[in-house]
Design a protein around this motif. Structure first.
Motif, PDB file in Angstrom:
ATOM      1  N   ASP A   1     -17.886  -7.871 -19.482  1.00  0.00           N
ATOM      2  CA  ASP A   1     -16.749  -7.192 -20.111  1.00  0.00           C
ATOM      3  C   ASP A   1     -16.629  -5.726 -19.701  1.00  0.00           C
ATOM      4  O   ASP A   1     -15.751  -5.014 -20.213  1.00  0.00           O
ATOM      5  N   LEU A   2     -17.501  -5.274 -18.816  1.00  0.00           N
ATOM      6  CA  LEU A   2     -17.458  -3.885 -18.367  1.00  0.00           C
ATOM      7  C   LEU A   2     -16.834  -3.820 -16.971  1.00  0.00           C
ATOM      8  O   LEU A   2     -17.385  -4.366 -16.015  1.00  0.00           O
ATOM      9  N   PRO A   3     -15.696  -3.158 -16.818  1.00  0.00           N
ATOM     10  CA  PRO A   3     -15.084  -3.049 -15.488  1.00  0.00           C
ATOM     11  C   PRO A   3     -16.002  -2.295 -14.526  1.00  0.00           C
ATOM     12  O   PRO A   3     -16.520  -1.221 -14.862  1.00  0.00           O
ATOM     13  N   LEU A   4     -16.200  -2.856 -13.351  1.00  0.00           N
ATOM     14  CA  LEU A   4     -17.017  -2.219 -12.323  1.00  0.00           C
ATOM     15  C   LEU A   4     -16.112  -1.552 -11.300  1.00  0.00           C
ATOM     16  O   LEU A   4     -14.981  -1.979 -11.073  1.00  0.00           O
ATOM     17  N   VAL A   5     -16.635  -0.497 -10.676  1.00  0.00           N
ATOM     18  CA  VAL A   5     -15.830   0.350  -9.794  1.00  0.00           C
ATOM     19  C   VAL A   5     -16.476   0.425  -8.423  1.00  0.00           C
ATOM     20  O   VAL A   5     -17.702   0.540  -8.311  1.00  0.00           O
ATOM     21  N   LEU A   6     -15.632   0.378  -7.398  1.00  0.00           N
ATOM     22  CA  LEU A   6     -16.103   0.497  -6.020  1.00  0.00           C
ATOM     23  C   LEU A   6     -15.607   1.821  -5.445  1.00  0.00           C
ATOM     24  O   LEU A   6     -14.405   2.012  -5.259  1.00  0.00           O
ATOM     25  N   HIS A   7     -16.537   2.727  -5.182  1.00  0.00           N
ATOM     26  CA  HIS A   7     -16.188   3.987  -4.537  1.00  0.00           C
ATOM     27  C   HIS A   7     -16.296   3.810  -3.018  1.00  0.00           C
ATOM     28  O   HIS A   7     -16.863   2.848  -2.528  1.00  0.00           O
ATOM     29  N   GLY A   8     -15.756   4.792  -2.283  1.00  0.00           N
ATOM     30  CA  GLY A   8     -15.853   4.727  -0.826  1.00  0.00           C
ATOM     31  C   GLY A   8     -15.071   3.575  -0.246  1.00  0.00           C
ATOM     32  O   GLY A   8     -15.551   2.862   0.643  1.00  0.00           O
ATOM     33  N   GLY A   9     -13.827   3.375  -0.720  1.00  0.00           N
ATOM     34  CA  GLY A   9     -13.063   2.212  -0.291  1.00  0.00           C
ATOM     35  C   GLY A   9     -12.567   2.266   1.148  1.00  0.00           C
ATOM     36  O   GLY A   9     -12.399   1.227   1.781  1.00  0.00           O
ATOM     37  N   THR A  10     -12.331   3.467   1.670  1.00  0.00           N
ATOM     38  CA  THR A  10     -11.793   3.589   3.026  1.00  0.00           C
ATOM     39  C   THR A  10     -12.779   3.033   4.045  1.00  0.00           C
ATOM     40  O   THR A  10     -13.914   3.501   4.133  1.00  0.00           O
ATOM     41  N   GLY A  11     -12.339   2.026   4.814  1.00  0.00           N
ATOM     42  CA  GLY A  11     -13.195   1.449   5.845  1.00  0.00           C
ATOM     43  C   GLY A  11     -13.787   0.108   5.493  1.00  0.00           C
ATOM     44  O   GLY A  11     -14.327  -0.586   6.357  1.00  0.00           O
ATOM     45  N   ILE A  12     -13.721  -0.275   4.227  1.00  0.00           N
ATOM     46  CA  ILE A  12     -14.194  -1.603   3.827  1.00  0.00           C
ATOM     47  C   ILE A  12     -13.151  -2.634   4.265  1.00  0.00           C
ATOM     48  O   ILE A  12     -11.945  -2.394   4.173  1.00  0.00           O
ATOM     49  N   SER A  13     -13.597  -3.775   4.745  1.00  0.00           N
ATOM     50  CA  SER A  13     -12.660  -4.782   5.250  1.00  0.00           C
ATOM     51  C   SER A  13     -11.817  -5.360   4.114  1.00  0.00           C
ATOM     52  O   SER A  13     -12.227  -5.363   2.944  1.00  0.00           O
ATOM     53  N   LEU A  14     -10.646  -5.854   4.487  1.00  0.00           N
ATOM     54  CA  LEU A  14      -9.751  -6.413   3.476  1.00  0.00           C
ATOM     55  C   LEU A  14     -10.375  -7.617   2.782  1.00  0.00           C
ATOM     56  O   LEU A  14     -10.230  -7.797   1.568  1.00  0.00           O
ATOM     57  N   SER A  15     -11.078  -8.434   3.530  1.00  0.00           N
ATOM     58  CA  SER A  15     -11.718  -9.610   2.930  1.00  0.00           C
ATOM     59  C   SER A  15     -12.831  -9.198   1.981  1.00  0.00           C
ATOM     60  O   SER A  15     -13.035  -9.840   0.938  1.00  0.00           O
ATOM     61  N   ASP A  16     -13.551  -8.118   2.311  1.00  0.00           N
ATOM     62  CA  ASP A  16     -14.602  -7.635   1.405  1.00  0.00           C
ATOM     63  C   ASP A  16     -14.004  -7.047   0.137  1.00  0.00           C
ATOM     64  O   ASP A  16     -14.584  -7.175  -0.950  1.00  0.00           O
ATOM     65  N   PHE A  17     -12.855  -6.387   0.249  1.00  0.00           N
ATOM     66  CA  PHE A  17     -12.161  -5.923  -0.955  1.00  0.00           C
ATOM     67  C   PHE A  17     -11.891  -7.099  -1.879  1.00  0.00           C
ATOM     68  O   PHE A  17     -12.209  -7.062  -3.074  1.00  0.00           O
TER      69      PHE A  17
ATOM     70  N   MET B   1     -15.706 -10.512  -8.019  1.00  0.00           N
ATOM     71  CA  MET B   1     -17.029 -10.329  -8.624  1.00  0.00           C
ATOM     72  C   MET B   1     -17.072  -9.156  -9.603  1.00  0.00           C
ATOM     73  O   MET B   1     -18.125  -8.581  -9.833  1.00  0.00           O
ATOM     74  N   GLY B   2     -15.911  -8.812 -10.172  1.00  0.00           N
ATOM     75  CA  GLY B   2     -15.910  -7.840 -11.259  1.00  0.00           C
ATOM     76  C   GLY B   2     -15.446  -6.447 -10.925  1.00  0.00           C
ATOM     77  O   GLY B   2     -15.370  -5.591 -11.815  1.00  0.00           O
ATOM     78  N   ILE B   3     -15.120  -6.167  -9.657  1.00  0.00           N
ATOM     79  CA  ILE B   3     -14.584  -4.848  -9.327  1.00  0.00           C
ATOM     80  C   ILE B   3     -13.141  -4.768  -9.831  1.00  0.00           C
ATOM     81  O   ILE B   3     -12.280  -5.537  -9.417  1.00  0.00           O
ATOM     82  N   ALA B   4     -12.885  -3.808 -10.730  1.00  0.00           N
ATOM     83  CA  ALA B   4     -11.558  -3.673 -11.337  1.00  0.00           C
ATOM     84  C   ALA B   4     -10.886  -2.364 -10.958  1.00  0.00           C
ATOM     85  O   ALA B   4      -9.731  -2.133 -11.330  1.00  0.00           O
ATOM     86  N   LYS B   5     -11.590  -1.518 -10.222  1.00  0.00           N
ATOM     87  CA  LYS B   5     -11.036  -0.230  -9.777  1.00  0.00           C
ATOM     88  C   LYS B   5     -11.647   0.086  -8.417  1.00  0.00           C
ATOM     89  O   LYS B   5     -12.862  -0.044  -8.231  1.00  0.00           O
ATOM     90  N   ILE B   6     -10.793   0.488  -7.468  1.00  0.00           N
ATOM     91  CA  ILE B   6     -11.266   0.836  -6.133  1.00  0.00           C
ATOM     92  C   ILE B   6     -10.739   2.215  -5.773  1.00  0.00           C
ATOM     93  O   ILE B   6      -9.532   2.467  -5.857  1.00  0.00           O
ATOM     94  N   ASN B   7     -11.640   3.116  -5.379  1.00  0.00           N
ATOM     95  CA  ASN B   7     -11.263   4.485  -5.034  1.00  0.00           C
ATOM     96  C   ASN B   7     -10.877   4.607  -3.568  1.00  0.00           C
ATOM     97  O   ASN B   7     -11.603   4.134  -2.685  1.00  0.00           O
ATOM     98  N   ILE B   8      -9.748   5.257  -3.335  1.00  0.00           N
ATOM     99  CA  ILE B   8      -9.281   5.538  -1.979  1.00  0.00           C
ATOM    100  C   ILE B   8      -8.968   7.033  -1.876  1.00  0.00           C
ATOM    101  O   ILE B   8      -8.109   7.538  -2.610  1.00  0.00           O
ATOM    102  N   ALA B   9      -9.646   7.699  -0.973  1.00  0.00           N
ATOM    103  CA  ALA B   9      -9.386   9.125  -0.735  1.00  0.00           C
ATOM    104  C   ALA B   9      -9.180   9.381   0.750  1.00  0.00           C
ATOM    105  O   ALA B   9      -8.125   9.844   1.179  1.00  0.00           O
ATOM    106  N   THR B  10     -10.196   9.074   1.562  1.00  0.00           N
ATOM    107  CA  THR B  10     -10.170   9.417   2.983  1.00  0.00           C
ATOM    108  C   THR B  10      -8.962   8.832   3.693  1.00  0.00           C
ATOM    109  O   THR B  10      -8.353   9.497   4.545  1.00  0.00           O
ATOM    110  N   ALA B  11      -8.585   7.608   3.371  1.00  0.00           N
ATOM    111  CA  ALA B  11      -7.458   6.964   4.059  1.00  0.00           C
ATOM    112  C   ALA B  11      -6.176   7.771   3.926  1.00  0.00           C
ATOM    113  O   ALA B  11      -5.405   7.915   4.887  1.00  0.00           O
ATOM    114  N   ASN B  12      -5.938   8.337   2.748  1.00  0.00           N
ATOM    115  CA  ASN B  12      -4.710   9.108   2.564  1.00  0.00           C
ATOM    116  C   ASN B  12      -4.835  10.534   3.088  1.00  0.00           C
ATOM    117  O   ASN B  12      -3.836  11.123   3.520  1.00  0.00           O
TER     118      ASN B  12
END
Length: 287
Positions: free
Chosen positions: A199-215, A221-232
């Motif tokens: 019931d706890l949302p998990l977060v993935l930092h460092g999203g830029t560069g991760i493959s689309l399939s891995d996203f 598997m519980g990731i409910a928030k993904i951070n994107i900085a470098t790409a923009n």
């Protein structure tokens, strides 16, 4: 419209998608992100990291983000990303951020829990959500190069259950900035963490560069928030380079450059949103 961070993530967790959390450095980035969110009718999180205040002063950018959230046609939450000092945590809350990401990952887990809970209690008393972090997310977010170091499952469970956090960023081999090589995420650790804290949302930092399939796999598997900085940030640089290469110096002007920057950020953000919404086939997304 400004909306609660925790509800955004719980809705995403239930729907098996992730909310994109996009760092903002200037007006063009903000316009591009909001445009993508509105056109896709998708809630997003606008954020700025404490280490970016030297380039985007908090007192200047916070009112801009708040105004965008209040006027937007979609739900938006505002987050201080990688808050490290109580001074800046409190300043951010005073200026309208309704989420604080406190980065206590440099501490031993017991100290991390202690410091995170103190800030969580203060934040919750003010109606502000709290995101915690466990393990070392590699890269240069903290101002120096760091080696990625996966958190232990026991520490993830300990922080997730004892810190009063509303979301938990977990280090599973991800890194900030540009990856050196192909990211290798520890999906077994992520799956175990989600099973232990369903019931706890998990977060993935460092999203830029991760493959689309891995996203997409991480979202299941519980990731409910993904951070994107470098790409923009890269999109802003790309727009500037395109403009200087293709425009006539005699007719160059800020307004044309502004429009190109907004469009580059819009395209980058929209592509990530389509991946995170977990509906369209990946091969149909122009990434």
């Amino acid at each position: 419209m400004l909306c609660p961070f925790k509800r955004l993530l719980l809705d995403a967790l239930k729907d098996r998608r992730a909310v994109g959390a996009f760092n903002v450095g200037n007006l063009e980035m903000l316009l591009g992100i909001v445009k993508a969110a509105e056109e896709s009718n998708t809630p997003v999180i606008l954020q700025i990291a404490e280490k970016r205040f030297s380039h985007s002063p908090l007192e200047y950018i916070a009112p801009m983000l708040h105004a965008a959230a209040m006027r937007a046609k979609v739900e938006i939450a505002l987050e201080l990303d990688h808050g490290c000092t109580l001074f800046n945590v409190r300043r951010s809350m005073d200026l309208g951020f309704n989420t604080i990401m406190f980065d206590g990952s440099m501490f031993h887990v017991d100290k991390n829990i202690e410091e995170t809970k103190k800030i969580a209690d203060e934040a919750h008393a003010r109606g502000v959500a709290l995101e915690a972090e466990i393990g070392v997310v590699g890269g240069a977010e903290g101002g120096a190069e760091m080696q990625a170091n996966c958190a232990s499952l026991s520490d993830i469970i300990k922080l997730g259950t004892q810190s009063s956090c509303d979301a938990l960023a977990v280090a599973i081999g991800n890194a900030h900035g540009h990856y050196k090589g192909v990211p290798k995420l520890n999906f077994k650790l992520l799956e175990d963490a989600h099973n232990a804290l369903p019931d706890l949302p998990l977060v993935l930092h460092g999203g830029t560069g991760i493959s689309l399939s891995d996203f997409r796999k991480a979202i299941t598997m519980g990731i409910a928030k993904i951070n994107i900085a470098t790409a923009n940030f890269d999109a802003i640089v790309t727009a500037s380079q395109k403009y200087t290469k293709t425009s006539d110096p005699k007719s160059s002007n800020y307004f044309s450059l502004n429009e190109l920057m907004v469009e580059e950020v819009y395209n980058t953000t929209l592509a990530h949103i389509k991946v995170f919404n977990n509906q369209e086939p990946l091969e149909s997304i122009n990434f």
